[in-house]
Write an enzyme that holds these catalytic residues in place. Sequence first.
Site, PDB file in Angstrom:
ATOM      1  N   ILE A  15       0.826  -1.215   0.000  1.00 33.07           N
ATOM      2  CA  ILE A  15       0.000   0.000   0.000  1.00 33.07           C
ATOM      3  C   ILE A  15       0.860   1.266   0.000  1.00 33.07           C
ATOM      4  CG2 ILE A  15      -0.373   0.280   2.507  1.00 33.07           C
ATOM      5  CD1 ILE A  15      -2.965   0.673  -0.336  1.00 33.07           C
ATOM      6  N   SER A  37      11.967   0.865   6.833  1.00 31.84           N
ATOM      7  CA  SER A  37      11.512  -0.436   6.377  1.00 31.84           C
ATOM      8  C   SER A  37      12.711  -1.365   6.422  1.00 31.84           C
ATOM      9  CB  SER A  37      10.985  -0.312   4.943  1.00 31.84           C
ATOM     10  OG  SER A  37       9.956  -1.220   4.692  1.00 31.84           O
ATOM     11  N   ARG A  38      12.455  -2.645   6.712  1.00 30.60           N
ATOM     12  CA  ARG A  38      13.597  -3.558   6.802  1.00 30.60           C
ATOM     13  C   ARG A  38      14.158  -3.856   5.419  1.00 30.60           C
ATOM     14  NH1 ARG A  38      10.052  -7.738   9.986  1.00 30.60           N
ATOM     15  NH2 ARG A  38       8.964  -7.284   8.058  1.00 30.60           N
ATOM     16  N   LYS A  91      -5.624   1.780   7.744  1.00 31.82           N
ATOM     17  CA  LYS A  91      -6.727   0.989   8.276  1.00 31.82           C
ATOM     18  C   LYS A  91      -6.351  -0.489   8.281  1.00 31.82           C
ATOM     19  CE  LYS A  91      -8.336  -1.530   5.716  1.00 31.82           C
ATOM     20  NZ  LYS A  91      -7.892  -2.701   4.857  1.00 31.82           N
ATOM     21  N   ASP A 169     -10.491  -7.624   7.025  1.00 28.97           N
ATOM     22  CA  ASP A 169      -9.535  -6.539   6.711  1.00 28.97           C
ATOM     23  C   ASP A 169     -10.035  -5.695   5.540  1.00 28.97           C
ATOM     24  OD1 ASP A 169      -6.484  -5.415   6.758  1.00 28.97           O
ATOM     25  OD2 ASP A 169      -7.146  -5.784   4.712  1.00 28.97           O
TER      26      ASP A 169
HETATM   27  P1  NAP Z   1       2.443  -5.534   3.351  1.00 30.59           P
HETATM   28  O1  NAP Z   1       2.919  -5.139   1.992  1.00 30.59           O
HETATM   29  O2  NAP Z   1       2.417  -6.980   3.702  1.00 30.59           O
HETATM   30  O3  NAP Z   1       3.287  -4.832   4.518  1.00 30.59           O
HETATM   31  C1  NAP Z   1       3.768  -3.508   4.475  1.00 30.59           C
HETATM   32  C2  NAP Z   1       5.201  -3.480   4.982  1.00 30.59           C
HETATM   33  O4  NAP Z   1       5.214  -3.555   6.408  1.00 30.59           O
HETATM   34  C3  NAP Z   1       6.049  -4.650   4.542  1.00 30.59           C
HETATM   35  O5  NAP Z   1       6.561  -4.433   3.251  1.00 30.59           O
HETATM   36  C4  NAP Z   1       7.122  -4.735   5.593  1.00 30.59           C
HETATM   37  O6  NAP Z   1       8.206  -3.942   5.197  1.00 30.59           O
HETATM   38  C5  NAP Z   1       6.454  -4.138   6.830  1.00 30.59           C
HETATM   39  N1  NAP Z   1       6.177  -5.210   7.788  1.00 30.59           N
HETATM   40  C6  NAP Z   1       5.415  -6.307   7.607  1.00 30.59           C
HETATM   41  N2  NAP Z   1       5.396  -7.066   8.716  1.00 30.59           N
HETATM   42  C7  NAP Z   1       6.170  -6.423   9.618  1.00 30.59           C
HETATM   43  C8  NAP Z   1       6.548  -6.706  10.955  1.00 30.59           C
HETATM   44  N3  NAP Z   1       6.123  -7.807  11.590  1.00 30.59           N
HETATM   45  N4  NAP Z   1       7.332  -5.815  11.592  1.00 30.59           N
HETATM   46  C9  NAP Z   1       7.768  -4.709  10.975  1.00 30.59           C
HETATM   47  N5  NAP Z   1       7.454  -4.397   9.686  1.00 30.59           N
HETATM   48  C10 NAP Z   1       6.658  -5.249   9.039  1.00 30.59           C
HETATM   49  O7  NAP Z   1       0.998  -4.949   3.644  1.00 30.59           O
HETATM   50  P2  NAP Z   1       0.108  -3.890   2.833  1.00 30.59           P
HETATM   51  O8  NAP Z   1      -0.746  -4.591   1.847  1.00 30.59           O
HETATM   52  O9  NAP Z   1       0.938  -2.752   2.375  1.00 30.59           O
HETATM   53  O10 NAP Z   1      -0.879  -3.476   4.028  1.00 30.59           O
HETATM   54  C11 NAP Z   1      -0.460  -2.646   5.087  1.00 30.59           C
HETATM   55  C12 NAP Z   1      -1.677  -1.977   5.683  1.00 30.59           C
HETATM   56  O11 NAP Z   1      -2.348  -1.244   4.647  1.00 30.59           O
HETATM   57  C13 NAP Z   1      -2.700  -2.965   6.252  1.00 30.59           C
HETATM   58  O12 NAP Z   1      -3.232  -2.474   7.444  1.00 30.59           O
HETATM   59  C14 NAP Z   1      -3.762  -3.046   5.160  1.00 30.59           C
HETATM   60  O13 NAP Z   1      -5.044  -3.324   5.688  1.00 30.59           O
HETATM   61  C15 NAP Z   1      -3.713  -1.645   4.595  1.00 30.59           C
HETATM   62  N6  NAP Z   1      -4.178  -1.571   3.193  1.00 30.59           N
HETATM   63  C16 NAP Z   1      -3.764  -2.503   2.276  1.00 30.59           C
HETATM   64  C17 NAP Z   1      -4.288  -2.460   0.970  1.00 30.59           C
HETATM   65  C18 NAP Z   1      -3.880  -3.483  -0.073  1.00 30.59           C
HETATM   66  O14 NAP Z   1      -4.470  -3.461  -1.177  1.00 30.59           O
HETATM   67  N7  NAP Z   1      -2.928  -4.356   0.144  1.00 30.59           N
HETATM   68  C19 NAP Z   1      -5.204  -1.471   0.630  1.00 30.59           C
HETATM   69  C20 NAP Z   1      -5.571  -0.508   1.567  1.00 30.59           C
HETATM   70  C21 NAP Z   1      -5.030  -0.575   2.856  1.00 30.59           C
HETATM   71  P3  NAP Z   1       9.741  -4.413   5.510  1.00 30.59           P
HETATM   72  O15 NAP Z   1       9.779  -5.919   5.420  1.00 30.59           O
HETATM   73  O16 NAP Z   1      10.555  -3.715   4.478  1.00 30.59           O
HETATM   74  O17 NAP Z   1      10.001  -3.917   6.908  1.00 30.59           O
END
Ligand code: NAP
Length: 305
Positions: A15, A37-38, A91, A169
């Site tokens: 996101i 970010s890691r 969110k 979610d």
């Molecule tokens: P994601 O790509 O899986 O995670 C975002 C980043 O967070 C990862 O690239 C990782 O970066 C870091 N991360 C993940 N687990 C972690 C941990 N245990 N500790 C520390 N850092 C961690 O998720 P996303 O889809 O972007 O979603 C993130 C949020 O946005 C959620 O709450 C989701 O509901 C919301 N969202 C998502 C979407 C969608 O379409 N996917 C749409 C709207 C809103 P590093 O590994 O580089 O640290």
Amino acid sequence: MAGPMKVALVGIGKIAVDQHVPSISASSDWELAATVSRKGKVEGIEAFTDFAQMLAARPDIPVVSLCLPPQPRFPYAEAALKAGRHVMLEKPPGQSLAEVHALEALARDMGVTLYATWHSRMAHGVADAKAWLADKTVEKAHITWKEDVRKWHPGQDWVFEPGGMGILDPGINALSILTEILPSPVHMTAAVLQFPENRDTPIAVDLTFSGGVTAQFDWRQEGPQTWDIEIQTNNGTLTLHDGGARLVIDGVEAVAGPDMEYPRLYARMADLVRSGQSDVDLAPMVHVADALTLGKRVVTDPFYF
Ligand code: NAP
């Protein structure tokens, strides 16, 4: 505060790359000053792998936007608020209601802004839907939120881990619209939750609310995706399609437009910081918590990405 505000983006994943980075870049309110970010980075922007180091090294950055999944997010939000930074939360705002209440109290004590964002509330049709419903009586409503988890959360096991909420979610996006537009609140009376036998969160749910409101969320839909809310009132029928982007009233197209959800979230955050306010509405998350409390559990086929 004059000129663009510096913001640090934390959790450079799906996101952040899809929405946050382009929205910040396109806004005259904001300057992306650092990332944490890691693994992820944004070209040309100072990149940290450790959050405490960023807070210590960059006292000039007043705002932190957290794009991490909900499970690891709380300690980041808490540290940022304790460091006197304004905080924007993706969110759902946390993995539990109580932890967001704690953040809200901390932000108040620190005199900084906390914004629990709901991007779907910024979809084109939502404000007009709310205005149209304001003087009507809702007789019946149904939400259909059916999408493909492999497309929107590719390989993201956190959605199926405790605190990840499963289909709730994305379903919380529908609930954020419902709680925004209904002229009177409703509460959940029953829920059926389908859990894959190898996972800890539901992949599909059926929800029943007071006031004739029902909802079906399903993460197994391939092909065309469905994000619709239909509301029948004493004086006509309203339908929001495409996650709130398109509003149809009594079969006539009323409002439609390009996706501006995240630019609008950042515009709102700029206003909140400048006016010294917070915005933390947990109504959508109350419904999710109630679904998990009331839900009858049904075990279904295992799910693998
Ligand atoms: P994601 O790509 O899986 O995670 C975002 C980043 O967070 C990862 O690239 C990782 O970066 C870091 N991360 C993940 N687990 C972690 C941990 N245990 N500790 C520390 N850092 C961690 O998720 P996303 O889809 O972007 O979603 C993130 C949020 O946005 C959620 O709450 C989701 O509901 C919301 N969202 C998502 C979407 C969608 O379409 N996917 C749409 C709207 C809103 P590093 O590994 O580089 O640290």
